[in-house]
Design an enzyme around this catalytic site. Sequence first.
Site, mmCIF file in Angstrom:
data_model
loop_
_atom_site.group_PDB
_atom_site.id
_atom_site.type_symbol
_atom_site.label_atom_id
_atom_site.label_comp_id
_atom_site.label_asym_id
_atom_site.label_seq_id
_atom_site.Cartn_x
_atom_site.Cartn_y
_atom_site.Cartn_z
ATOM 1 C CD GLU A 154 -3.016 -1.180 2.159
ATOM 2 O OE1 GLU A 154 -2.836 -0.512 3.189
ATOM 3 O OE2 GLU A 154 -4.045 -1.861 1.972
ATOM 4 C CD GLU A 311 -3.472 -6.276 2.441
ATOM 5 O OE1 GLU A 311 -4.195 -5.639 3.226
ATOM 6 O OE2 GLU A 311 -2.265 -6.022 2.289
HETATM 7 C C1 GAL Z 1 -4.018 -3.157 4.989
HETATM 8 C C2 GAL Z 1 -2.531 -3.436 5.061
HETATM 9 C C3 GAL Z 1 -2.229 -4.707 5.816
HETATM 10 C C4 GAL Z 1 -2.996 -4.728 7.115
HETATM 11 C C5 GAL Z 1 -4.459 -4.575 6.806
HETATM 12 C C6 GAL Z 1 -5.333 -4.620 8.026
HETATM 13 O O1 GAL Z 1 -4.313 -1.849 4.675
HETATM 14 O O2 GAL Z 1 -1.997 -3.545 3.765
HETATM 15 O O3 GAL Z 1 -0.842 -4.793 6.053
HETATM 16 O O4 GAL Z 1 -2.558 -3.681 7.917
HETATM 17 O O5 GAL Z 1 -4.672 -3.331 6.191
HETATM 18 O O6 GAL Z 1 -6.686 -4.467 7.673
#
Ligand code: GAL
Length: 679
Positions: A154, A311
């Site tokens: 990110e 994710e």
């Molecule tokens: C994302 C991030 C991850 C983790 C996740 C938690 O934004 O890339 O590393 O922090 O959020 O929801």
Amino acid sequence: MPGAASWGSVPRLAFGGDYNPDQWDRDVWREDVRLMQRAGVNLVSLGIFSWSWIEPDQDRFDFSGMDEVIALLHEGGVSVDLATPSASPPPWFSEEYPDAQFVDHLGRSLGHGSRQGFCPSSPDYRRRAGVVADRLARRYGEHPAVVMWHVGNEIGGYNTHCHCPTSAEAFRSWLRARHGDLDGLNRAWGTAFWSQRYSAWSQVRIPGATPGRTNPAQQLDYYRFASDEVLACYRTERDILHLHSPGRPVTTNFMAGSFKWADYCAWGPEVDLVTNDHYLVAADPEAHTGLAFSADLSRGIAAGRPWLLMEHSTSAVQWQPRNTAKRPGEMLRNSLAHIARGSDGACFFQWRQSDSGVEKWHSAMVPQGGESTRIWQEVVRLGAVLRRIGEVAGSTVTGEVAMLWDYENYWALEMGGRPSVDLEYATEAEAWHRAVWQQGVVCDVIPSDVSADVLSRYRLVLLPSHYLATPGTVRALTAYVHDGGHLLVGPFSGLVDRDDRLHPGPHPGALRDLLGLTVDEFLPLREGAALTLDNGLTGRVWAEAVHPDGTDGAVVDARFADGPAAGGPALLRHSAGAGLARYAATRFEDSSLRALIAGALDEAGVGSTAPGAGDGVEVVRRTAEDGRSWLFVLNHTDDTVEVACGGVELLSNTTITGRLTVGAGDVAVVRESGSPDAS
Ligand code: GAL
């Protein structure tokens, strides 16, 4: 750009998550691989935050753990999306390079102890990130388990806007390249206002804390520069990876829709595969429409090609004020909603729930309670579902409606000093998108830097509050409408150029001819106030004193019945060439917006994807080049629903002849009859 389907000879959907073995002892690793096999995991993003594991001190590398983990995964048949660890430099980096620390807008240097604590313009940061990427690429670039590279995480999420002296110098170089000389910069920034004329480059600063408002053109340039700088960090690493690991796609995970400061429309062509992270907004009971927006934007950034959900969460996150858990079945529905909209897989943060650190209360694929938990059971089911529908990998989605999206508009509309803080770019775009979603129609969200040729594929184009209008976008829209297209434009559109300078002539300068109207004055409402139109629709936030231009101008569809523009036009339409350009001079309440969009869809001849779609029943079609097509049906309601379609439902392997029944909260994927291979 290879799609995820090109990872192997057999098309497949990716399934897995972020894997952080450095948080665990060796004995857990074997257990992890066993569980991954059990769930059908086929891809993990490995070592995203592993810098201090593989380079515990500057230039002292230790790959023994990483070697072992990659070998175990390979043996277990799990492919690796290998990460460069540049999102989180270790403490030795801060100690060694204090000038590379991130500095906030008040000039405070922020220390380590979190992640992304560095200045993106720092040559020391970029060099050290390059060193570790180089070591990884040389060591694992040809490893058969490594199928993809994941640069950082990110990028820019916390640290896009650094205010240190290195950033200021980099900003000045960037400005020189953009404006040529100081005359060019003074002209572009309108520095005659408030005596801001620059006579030497050394006077030019990053916009930071100032007693009053800062020059908006300066701010816009800074936002562009900052997005370019974090992108440059990505490119540095990407080029190293391409060199030593040819043929493996390189990506970095975007936050399309939720992150404002990276111009992902410009970043899209820089990645080999667009990947996206999405988390539901727990406070929003209709959060699945926000999911659809993020997915449709990811597809737009990927120029319509397959992308990958890198994710999302199996259940609750830990970073919102109230982190509600997903209800049974919701994770499957969310996953298939992304896949329906073009993702070639569903991956998660993270594989195993952490037992320490900031994110230990975040859900994971393997919860603390292990195999007996509900979440684990649902993860195993999802793996099985993805295997059953694997044939959809590589197919694409095309909407009949497009919405133009633009990060510069996002920045410009919300910089302050506008008629009302209540008109927000992303809020407006998401509200319009949601209104389309509710009609059971798919809306492509595409970069506004678009050609008339691309627009000609759509029956209806939406342009909610497009404040900053470039000549290219206006040309494309004009040609599209003249050729017979339908356009719906929201309030406060077409007003300024890329330097936030008013377009010449009466408002809306850039869109006046196309819309056939003039706006004399913007008349925002007091907080919470509402207004009514004479056709019964209701609005909030905004009104305008607008009138049609002459006899060839727009005609009035509805007028304000009350409010500051009472009696004046509120909805107008203008026939231009063979097409139609409509204008809405207020921000509608949700139900009215829904009615407005329904009317526009109807007039443009756009129907729902299938009878039964809409009102909480999400239906999206993916189509393969060979003509096969699949209908994804996601029932977000608490009732059993029916959708008209025919073919083979892949989850249950049953034949559907005309009518598909989907239980409350359930999902179905139908290979449609007529598709080659359909039984
Ligand atoms: C994302 C991030 C991850 C983790 C996740 C938690 O934004 O890339 O590393 O922090 O959020 O929801």
